[in-house]
Design an enzyme around this catalytic site. Structure first.
Site, PDB file in Angstrom:
ATOM      1  N   TRP A 187       0.860  -1.182   0.000  1.00 52.44           N
ATOM      2  CA  TRP A 187       0.000   0.000   0.000  1.00 52.44           C
ATOM      3  C   TRP A 187       0.893   1.227   0.000  1.00 52.44           C
ATOM      4  CZ3 TRP A 187      -0.343   4.124   3.519  1.00 52.44           C
ATOM      5  CH2 TRP A 187      -1.286   5.092   3.137  1.00 52.44           C
ATOM      6  N   GLU A 228      -2.979  -3.004  -2.657  1.00 48.64           N
ATOM      7  CA  GLU A 228      -4.135  -2.432  -1.957  1.00 48.64           C
ATOM      8  C   GLU A 228      -4.483  -1.029  -2.464  1.00 48.64           C
ATOM      9  OE1 GLU A 228      -3.452  -1.969   2.245  1.00 48.64           O
ATOM     10  OE2 GLU A 228      -5.457  -1.181   2.628  1.00 48.64           O
ATOM     11  N   LYS A 230      -7.029   2.552  -2.632  1.00 52.77           N
ATOM     12  CA  LYS A 230      -7.685   3.466  -1.688  1.00 52.77           C
ATOM     13  C   LYS A 230      -8.378   4.562  -2.488  1.00 52.77           C
ATOM     14  CE  LYS A 230      -6.713   5.811   2.686  1.00 52.77           C
ATOM     15  NZ  LYS A 230      -5.800   5.871   3.829  1.00 52.77           N
ATOM     16  N   ASP A 261      -9.679  -3.218   1.130  1.00 58.54           N
ATOM     17  CA  ASP A 261      -9.800  -2.664   2.486  1.00 58.54           C
ATOM     18  C   ASP A 261     -11.206  -2.093   2.627  1.00 58.54           C
ATOM     19  OD1 ASP A 261      -9.790  -0.663   4.623  1.00 58.54           O
ATOM     20  OD2 ASP A 261      -7.617  -0.936   4.710  1.00 58.54           O
ATOM     21  N   HIS A 264     -11.821   1.696   2.295  1.00 60.82           N
ATOM     22  CA  HIS A 264     -11.190   2.422   1.191  1.00 60.82           C
ATOM     23  C   HIS A 264     -12.101   2.690   0.015  1.00 60.82           C
ATOM     24  CE1 HIS A 264      -6.722   1.589   2.391  1.00 60.82           C
ATOM     25  NE2 HIS A 264      -7.439   2.158   3.346  1.00 60.82           N
ATOM     26  N   HIS A 288      -8.556  -6.360   4.041  1.00 64.27           N
ATOM     27  CA  HIS A 288      -8.235  -5.565   5.218  1.00 64.27           C
ATOM     28  C   HIS A 288      -9.582  -5.223   5.834  1.00 64.27           C
ATOM     29  CE1 HIS A 288      -3.876  -3.914   4.805  1.00 64.27           C
ATOM     30  NE2 HIS A 288      -3.946  -5.215   4.981  1.00 64.27           N
ATOM     31  N   ASP A 296     -12.793   8.599   8.163  1.00 64.18           N
ATOM     32  CA  ASP A 296     -11.772   7.701   8.694  1.00 64.18           C
ATOM     33  C   ASP A 296     -12.050   6.276   8.234  1.00 64.18           C
ATOM     34  OD1 ASP A 296      -9.529   6.908  10.405  1.00 64.18           O
ATOM     35  OD2 ASP A 296     -11.089   5.792  11.447  1.00 64.18           O
ATOM     36  N   ASP A 298     -10.473   3.534   9.515  1.00 61.19           N
ATOM     37  CA  ASP A 298      -9.784   2.565  10.372  1.00 61.19           C
ATOM     38  C   ASP A 298     -10.310   2.424  11.798  1.00 61.19           C
ATOM     39  OD1 ASP A 298      -7.563   1.795   8.492  1.00 61.19           O
ATOM     40  OD2 ASP A 298      -7.273   3.961   8.556  1.00 61.19           O
ATOM     41  N   ASP A 328      -7.368  -4.360   9.740  1.00 57.77           N
ATOM     42  CA  ASP A 328      -6.648  -3.094   9.607  1.00 57.77           C
ATOM     43  C   ASP A 328      -7.430  -1.982  10.287  1.00 57.77           C
ATOM     44  OD1 ASP A 328      -5.010  -1.040   8.953  1.00 57.77           O
ATOM     45  OD2 ASP A 328      -5.430  -1.039   6.808  1.00 57.77           O
TER      46      ASP A 328
HETATM   47  C1  RNT Z   1      -3.794   2.695   4.685  1.00 60.31           C
HETATM   48  C2  RNT Z   1      -3.930   1.245   4.368  1.00 60.31           C
HETATM   49  C3  RNT Z   1      -2.838   0.374   4.884  1.00 60.31           C
HETATM   50  C4  RNT Z   1      -2.369   0.737   6.272  1.00 60.31           C
HETATM   51  C5  RNT Z   1      -1.384  -0.230   6.865  1.00 60.31           C
HETATM   52  C6  RNT Z   1      -0.736   0.301   8.087  1.00 60.31           C
HETATM   53  O1  RNT Z   1      -4.874   3.421   4.317  1.00 60.31           O
HETATM   54  O2  RNT Z   1      -5.158   0.776   4.790  1.00 60.31           O
HETATM   55  O3  RNT Z   1      -3.209  -0.940   4.789  1.00 60.31           O
HETATM   56  O4  RNT Z   1      -3.440   0.879   7.153  1.00 60.31           O
HETATM   57  O5  RNT Z   1      -0.471  -0.583   5.904  1.00 60.31           O
HETATM   58 ZN    ZN Z   2      -5.518  -1.342   4.691  1.00 61.59          ZN
END
Ligand code: RNT
Ligand code: ZN
Length: 420
Positions: A187, A228, A230, A261, A264, A288, A296, A298, A328
């Site tokens: 990523w 990955e 985003k 993810d 994302h 993820h 956000d 995460d 994640d």
């Molecule tokens: C960031 C990505 C990635 C990170 C990690 C720490 O937006 O989701 O996967 O969270 O690599």
């Molecule tokens: Zn991620």
């Protein structure tokens, strides 16, 4: 909750599920075989151990100041062990390159070697768990302007390609030593805050960098490469080089794992419906699992409808052998060990509920065009006593059922993390 209560609850639950044609023993047997890849970075707010206090950056940020975060690899391993003790089953560790251990001066990112991760590998071997890995394309002076693998400066771009190559070798060593393939996930934060004129140029550079990074074939029984995407990040609101379309196409053409993810995509877009499409064209994917809240991506994973939908898709499609489930999220406002436990247990609960679904019956309704029964059955299944099956599972895996795990986190906090 005493043992007899849990056993009794399970006996009744087993009967209730049997009425729906579901075998709870079989579901538990399948659940026991699932390994979730637990991310190290929840334990120290994505800091890493290359420099005192860790550099933040790269458009990802942990907020909060809960005391007691891990300051050294030994502390982080101890915290991880505590979390693993409270999660049923055998899982994996997902490590980032910035968690290297060089015993002194850190190796620059393009010079990291398997030896710098040997203590992590030995630790994983002792615990009998597998490991996954990630190059760290952020928190570094050469990433300070927001570009890495798609950097226009050839020297900087090449530096990051070398980092990627070095990390694949680490992944290979991990997989070889632990006897289970290491998924090495790429990523990068690259993107633009505002109006972007040239969207094509950086993508051409990223494609070239990935081709260079992946040029050397590695035995897939040791290392699997993932990429990955985003939609946007902090400081890359307008343009992200590694978008979903970019990596979907790249992964399909080059047979890499795509990493989806959950945080994302657009806020109303979920990854559950992507799984069955992508797996028509790819052998395996990485998830993820995260929980997006507004901007956000995460927050700590909870048992939401979104999470349940992801688990249902994996189970209904018979994809358990092809989907690598990673977590994640990072939250520095609550106890970090609790964050791991809440999120990982939520993922397992979602999988258990999916494994307990009367899928055969629902499928039959669908084939017959009996959508009334399909809808009614889905709704009825929601109130089946999966919680009793979960507690029974925890009991038999020697981990605290219900909420009793929290007492152990509190004790650990008193004795360990609050003294840091
Ligand atoms: C960031 C990505 C990635 C990170 C990690 C720490 O937006 O989701 O996967 O969270 O690599
Ligand atoms: Zn991620």
């Amino acid at each position: 909750m005493n043992t007899a209560t849990i056993e009794n609850g399970y006996r009744i639950a087993k009967e209730r599920y049997a009425e729906f044609g579901v075998d709870t023993e079989h579901a538990l047997e399948r659940l026991r075989r699932i390994a979730i890849s637990m991310h190290c970075w929840q334990g120290d707010d994505v800091g890493g151990f290359e420099s005192e206090g860790g550099l933040s950056g790269g458009g990802i940020m942990a907020t909060g100041n809960y005391p007691g975060k891990a300051r050294t690899p030994d502390e982080l391993r101890r915290d991880l062990e505590q979390a693993f003790r409270l999660i049923p089953g055998k899982h994996r560790l997902n490590l980032h390159a910035m968690y290297q251990e060089t015993g002194g001066k850190p190796a620059d990112r393009n010079a990291i070697q398997p030896a710098h991760f040997q203590r992590w590998i030995d630790w994983a071997k002792e615990l009998g768990i597998g490991m996954d890995f990630n190059p760290t394309f952020f928190s570094h002076p050469k990433a300070a302007d927001g570009f890495t693998l798609s950097h226009r400066d050839e020297g900087i771009r090449r530096f990051w390609v070398e980092h990627g190559i070095a990390c694949r070798k680490v992944g290979e060593a991990i997989g070889r030593q632990l006897g289970t393939p290491c998924v090495t996930n790429v990523w990068i934060p690259d993107g633009m805050k505002d109006v972007t004129i040239d969207r094509k140029g950086p993508r051409e550079l990223l494609r070239r960098s990935l081709d260079e990074m992946f040029a050397q074939p590695i035995d897939p029984s040791y290392n699997l490469d993932a990429v990955e995407s985003k939609l946007f990040g902090i400081g890359s609101e307008t343009y992200v080089v590694g978008s979903h379309e970019f990596y979907l196409a790249y992964a399909v053409r080059n047979q890499k794992l795509l990493c989806l993810d959950a945080g994302h995509f657009h806020p109303t877009e979920t990854i559950a419906d992507k799984i069955s499409s992508v797996l028509l064209y790819l052998d395996e994917i990485l998830l993820h699992v995260s929980r997006g809240i507004r901007w956000d991506s995460d927050h700590v994973v909870l048992l939401t409808d979104d999470l349940r939908a992801i688990a249902e898709e994996i189970v209904r499609g018979d994809f358990l052998g092809r989907v690598h489930i990673g977590l994640d999220f990072f939250d520095a406002s609550i106890h970090r060990v609790a964050a791991w436990v809440i999120g990982t247990r939520a993922m397992l609960k979602a999988l258990l509920i999916a494994l307990l679904e009367p899928t055969a019956r629902l499928r039959q309704c669908e084939i017959e065009g009996n959508y009334t029964s399909r809808l009614a059955t889905v709704e009825a299944a929601k109130s089946l006593p999966w919680g009793a099956v979960w507690d029974y599972h925890c009991l038999h895996q020697d981990v605290p059922p219900g909420l009793s795990w929290l007492d152990e986190v509190r004790a650990y906090e008193r004795e360990v993390t609050s003294r840091r």
